[in-house]
Design a protein around this motif. Structure first.
Motif, PDB file in Angstrom:
ATOM      1  N   PHE A 253       0.839  -1.195   0.000  1.00  0.00           N
ATOM      2  CA  PHE A 253       0.000   0.000   0.000  1.00  0.00           C
ATOM      3  C   PHE A 253       0.878   1.250   0.000  1.00  0.00           C
ATOM      4  O   PHE A 253       2.006   1.257   0.509  1.00  0.00           O
ATOM      5  N   ASP A 254       0.298   2.291  -0.547  1.00  0.00           N
ATOM      6  CA  ASP A 254       1.016   3.556  -0.621  1.00  0.00           C
ATOM      7  C   ASP A 254       1.218   4.137   0.769  1.00  0.00           C
ATOM      8  O   ASP A 254       0.518   3.794   1.729  1.00  0.00           O
ATOM      9  N   VAL A 255       2.155   5.047   0.855  1.00  0.00           N
ATOM     10  CA  VAL A 255       2.460   5.686   2.128  1.00  0.00           C
ATOM     11  C   VAL A 255       1.256   6.453   2.633  1.00  0.00           C
ATOM     12  O   VAL A 255       0.994   6.513   3.848  1.00  0.00           O
ATOM     13  N   GLU A 256       0.440   7.044   1.734  1.00  0.00           N
ATOM     14  CA  GLU A 256      -0.726   7.809   2.156  1.00  0.00           C
ATOM     15  C   GLU A 256      -1.792   6.919   2.791  1.00  0.00           C
ATOM     16  O   GLU A 256      -2.590   7.390   3.610  1.00  0.00           O
ATOM     17  N   MET A 257      -1.802   5.639   2.447  1.00  0.00           N
ATOM     18  CA  MET A 257      -2.804   4.720   2.969  1.00  0.00           C
ATOM     19  C   MET A 257      -2.302   3.980   4.205  1.00  0.00           C
ATOM     20  O   MET A 257      -3.058   3.739   5.143  1.00  0.00           O
ATOM     21  N   GLY A 258      -1.038   3.600   4.181  1.00  0.00           N
ATOM     22  CA  GLY A 258      -0.484   2.774   5.245  1.00  0.00           C
ATOM     23  C   GLY A 258       0.050   3.575   6.403  1.00  0.00           C
ATOM     24  O   GLY A 258      -0.135   4.793   6.460  1.00  0.00           O
ATOM     25  N   PRO A 259       0.671   2.878   7.337  1.00  0.00           N
ATOM     26  CA  PRO A 259       0.991   1.445   7.283  1.00  0.00           C
ATOM     27  C   PRO A 259      -0.230   0.564   7.557  1.00  0.00           C
ATOM     28  O   PRO A 259      -1.277   1.045   7.970  1.00  0.00           O
ATOM     29  N   VAL A 260      -0.031  -0.755   7.369  1.00  0.00           N
ATOM     30  CA  VAL A 260      -1.073  -1.731   7.684  1.00  0.00           C
ATOM     31  C   VAL A 260      -1.212  -1.817   9.196  1.00  0.00           C
ATOM     32  O   VAL A 260      -0.221  -1.924   9.925  1.00  0.00           O
ATOM     33  N   THR A 261      -2.458  -1.781   9.685  1.00  0.00           N
ATOM     34  CA  THR A 261      -2.710  -1.783  11.126  1.00  0.00           C
ATOM     35  C   THR A 261      -3.404  -3.048  11.624  1.00  0.00           C
ATOM     36  O   THR A 261      -3.467  -3.272  12.830  1.00  0.00           O
ATOM     37  N   SER A 262      -3.919  -3.883  10.708  1.00  0.00           N
ATOM     38  CA  SER A 262      -4.551  -5.146  11.119  1.00  0.00           C
ATOM     39  C   SER A 262      -4.731  -6.051   9.912  1.00  0.00           C
ATOM     40  O   SER A 262      -4.905  -5.574   8.778  1.00  0.00           O
ATOM     41  N   VAL A 263      -4.669  -7.365  10.158  1.00  0.00           N
ATOM     42  CA  VAL A 263      -4.943  -8.369   9.126  1.00  0.00           C
ATOM     43  C   VAL A 263      -5.795  -9.478   9.743  1.00  0.00           C
ATOM     44  O   VAL A 263      -5.655  -9.794  10.928  1.00  0.00           O
ATOM     45  N   SER A 264      -6.666 -10.066   8.913  1.00  0.00           N
ATOM     46  CA  SER A 264      -7.514 -11.150   9.408  1.00  0.00           C
ATOM     47  C   SER A 264      -8.006 -11.993   8.235  1.00  0.00           C
ATOM     48  O   SER A 264      -8.527 -11.454   7.247  1.00  0.00           O
ATOM     49  N   TRP A 265      -7.851 -13.323   8.381  1.00  0.00           N
ATOM     50  CA  TRP A 265      -8.311 -14.259   7.363  1.00  0.00           C
ATOM     51  C   TRP A 265      -9.811 -14.501   7.499  1.00  0.00           C
ATOM     52  O   TRP A 265     -10.342 -14.580   8.609  1.00  0.00           O
ATOM     53  N   ALA A 266     -10.476 -14.646   6.355  1.00  0.00           N
ATOM     54  CA  ALA A 266     -11.859 -15.104   6.361  1.00  0.00           C
ATOM     55  C   ALA A 266     -11.904 -16.595   6.675  1.00  0.00           C
ATOM     56  O   ALA A 266     -10.875 -17.281   6.670  1.00  0.00           O
ATOM     57  N   VAL A 267     -13.084 -17.108   6.932  1.00  0.00           N
ATOM     58  CA  VAL A 267     -13.218 -18.513   7.326  1.00  0.00           C
ATOM     59  C   VAL A 267     -12.746 -19.450   6.228  1.00  0.00           C
ATOM     60  O   VAL A 267     -12.210 -20.532   6.501  1.00  0.00           O
ATOM     61  N   ASP A 268     -12.903 -19.060   4.961  1.00  0.00           N
ATOM     62  CA  ASP A 268     -12.532 -19.944   3.851  1.00  0.00           C
ATOM     63  C   ASP A 268     -11.031 -20.079   3.681  1.00  0.00           C
ATOM     64  O   ASP A 268     -10.557 -20.930   2.932  1.00  0.00           O
ATOM     65  N   GLY A 269     -10.220 -19.257   4.365  1.00  0.00           N
ATOM     66  CA  GLY A 269      -8.778 -19.348   4.247  1.00  0.00           C
ATOM     67  C   GLY A 269      -8.237 -18.834   2.940  1.00  0.00           C
ATOM     68  O   GLY A 269      -7.045 -19.003   2.641  1.00  0.00           O
ATOM     69  N   ARG A 270      -9.070 -18.167   2.171  1.00  0.00           N
ATOM     70  CA  ARG A 270      -8.633 -17.636   0.859  1.00  0.00           C
ATOM     71  C   ARG A 270      -8.655 -16.112   0.838  1.00  0.00           C
ATOM     72  O   ARG A 270      -7.732 -15.485   0.327  1.00  0.00           O
ATOM     73  N   HIS A 271      -9.694 -15.521   1.421  1.00  0.00           N
ATOM     74  CA  HIS A 271      -9.833 -14.078   1.393  1.00  0.00           C
ATOM     75  C   HIS A 271      -9.290 -13.483   2.690  1.00  0.00           C
ATOM     76  O   HIS A 271      -9.452 -14.057   3.769  1.00  0.00           O
ATOM     77  N   ILE A 272      -8.648 -12.331   2.564  1.00  0.00           N
ATOM     78  CA  ILE A 272      -8.016 -11.690   3.696  1.00  0.00           C
ATOM     79  C   ILE A 272      -8.437 -10.227   3.746  1.00  0.00           C
ATOM     80  O   ILE A 272      -8.551  -9.549   2.712  1.00  0.00           O
ATOM     81  N   ALA A 273      -8.725  -9.769   4.974  1.00  0.00           N
ATOM     82  CA  ALA A 273      -9.077  -8.368   5.201  1.00  0.00           C
ATOM     83  C   ALA A 273      -7.860  -7.640   5.755  1.00  0.00           C
ATOM     84  O   ALA A 273      -7.147  -8.162   6.624  1.00  0.00           O
ATOM     85  N   VAL A 274      -7.651  -6.414   5.280  1.00  0.00           N
ATOM     86  CA  VAL A 274      -6.497  -5.617   5.682  1.00  0.00           C
ATOM     87  C   VAL A 274      -6.992  -4.258   6.155  1.00  0.00           C
ATOM     88  O   VAL A 274      -7.621  -3.504   5.387  1.00  0.00           O
ATOM     89  N   GLY A 275      -6.733  -3.956   7.425  1.00  0.00           N
ATOM     90  CA  GLY A 275      -7.067  -2.643   7.954  1.00  0.00           C
ATOM     91  C   GLY A 275      -5.902  -1.692   7.797  1.00  0.00           C
ATOM     92  O   GLY A 275      -4.737  -2.079   7.972  1.00  0.00           O
TER      93      GLY A 275
END
Length: 440
Positions: A169-191
């Protein structure tokens, strides 16, 4: 005497009372049983018949004759009946050290599990942000670890030990503050630090969508409940997002006054636990008439509440950990809101994980030892101390099979085989007469 014995017997165990009764019955016999092997019936007959005749003839010859006869026949005895000696004391049925015998151990007792005190694998994690209120590590159901390092999310496959870059992610958006996998183990959410949340496909490394309007500042905590993604922000708000629809915001919880740093849904998906930098712990229940109104507002912690873990073997049991000014692990009945126990760990509690196969709890800590501690539940006896980090262990995640734990802190990612091997799954019992097509 009878009443005195009754009172005394009440203080004895049943086994001890039976032994005492047996002993007393031997000492206070009501009759004697003669030992027939020690009897002389001829001498007895003589004394009963000839002895009376001797008394009728008081002549000297008769007395002298009887003395000689008795001496010759060894009849100089006065006992006719012989009785047994006093019985020997009863043999002790159970020795005093009986409990220490090896054979006293249960046959089905499990051998003590070996817990390695050193990490199984160690990976470098440069630019790992040292922030207590963030959640930068998660282990998905597909056995892939997601870890955020500054503005980039990396994936590490625990099956083949391969790593890849998921998103940057760009500097204006980041840094990343959280990550979490969905139940299916394929999709990931990034805060992100700019208050947005993005969804990515980890298989194709493709961006899917952005969730906007949930928060006014960084999103430090995430939690999935099927298709509902719950987000917690620095603004103190908690938002439920339905990722299937365009207008994704479906519910908003208001109860925290400062940053929400801990979010965990129960296994049933009915209760949500949230912890914040305001030292508050809230329990929300989506079955209530007003699901956005907290069910319990728990104020026992005296520092930020980030570490949260729902018990896998006991419903409505939640463990929570407090920050540096609290240092306590507390256990809650989320049905009643009662605090079941509180344990002072002596250091900042950063994360909590339950053992899926045993009644054990693992906690990670900050200053001063930066250790992982394995506890036996519910006694909360320390089983092991794992000291493999040089900085506070802010993040922990558990493998899908529940055996291995990944811990991150101080630009290092360690893997611990702390929970052992999962129990073997026994085959389901066959139904009776399953091999018979028809019973006549």
């Amino acid at each position: 005497m009878r009443s005195s014995y009754t009172l005394g017997s009440q203080s004895r165990c049943p086994l001890e009372e039976r032994l005492l009764q047996k002993k007393n019955s031997r000492e206070n016999l009501d009759r004697f049983i003669p030992n027939r092997s020690a009897m002389d019936f001829d001498f007895a007959h003589y004394m009963l018949t000839q002895g009376r005749k001797g008394k009728e003839n008081p002549s000297r010859y008769g007395r002298d004759y009887r003395k000689q006869l008795a001496k010759a026949m060894n009849l100089n005895r006065t006992r006719i009946l012989a009785f047994k000696n006093k019985p020997s004391p009863p043999v002790e049925l159970f020795p005093s050290n009986f409990s220490s015998f090896p054979q006293d151990k249960p046959a089905n007792s499990k051998p003590q599990r070996h817990i390695p005190l050193t990490p199984q694998t160690t990976l470098d994690a440069p630019h790992l942000i040292d922030d207590y209120y963030l959640n930068l590590l998660d282990w998905g159901s597909s056995n892939v670890i997601a870890i955020a390092l500054a503005n980039t999310v990396y994936l590490w496959d625990a099956t083949d030990h391969s790593n890849s870059e998921a998103a940057t992610f760009d500097v204006e958006m980041g840094p990343v503050t959280s990550v979490s996998w969905a139940v299916d183990g394929r999709h990931i959410a990034v805060g992100l630090d700019n208050s947005e949340v993005q969804l990515w496909d980890s298989t194709t490394k493709q961006y899917l969508r952005t969730l906007r309007g949930c928060h006014r500042s960084r999103v430090g905590s995430l939690a999935w409940n099927n298709h509902i993604l719950t987000t917690g922000g620095m603004d103190g708000r908690i938002v439920n997002n339905d990722v299937r629809i365009r207008s994704h915001i479906v519910e908003t919880y208001r109860g925290h006054e400062r940053e929400v740093c801990g979010l965990k849904w129960s296994a049933s998906g009915q209760q949500l636990a949230s912890g914040g930098n305001d030292n508050l712990l809230h329990i929300w229940d989506n079955r209530s008439v007003a699901p956005t109104q907290w069910l319990h507002r728990l104020e026992d912690h005296t520092a930020a509440v980030k570490a949260l873990a729902w018990c896998p073997f006991q419903r409505n049991l939640l463990a929570s950990g407090g920050g540096g000014n609290d240092r306590c692990i507390k256990f809650w009945n989320t049905h009643t809101g009662a605090c079941l126990n509180s344990v002072d760990t002596g250091s900042q509690v950063c994360a909590l994980l339950w053992n899926m196969n045993e009644r054990e709890l693992l906690s990670s800590h900050g200053f001063t030892q930066n250790q992982l501690t394995l506890w036996k539940y519910p006694s909360m006896v320390r089983i092991a101390e794992l000291t493999g980090h040089t900085s506070r262990v802010l993040y922990m995640a558990q493998s899908p099979n529940g055996c291995t734990v990944a811990s991150a802190g101080g630009e290092r990612l360690n893997f611990w085989n702390v929970f052992g091997d999962p129990e073997e799954v026994k085959p389901a019992p066959k139904e009776p007469f399953s091999h018979v097509n028809r019973i006549r």
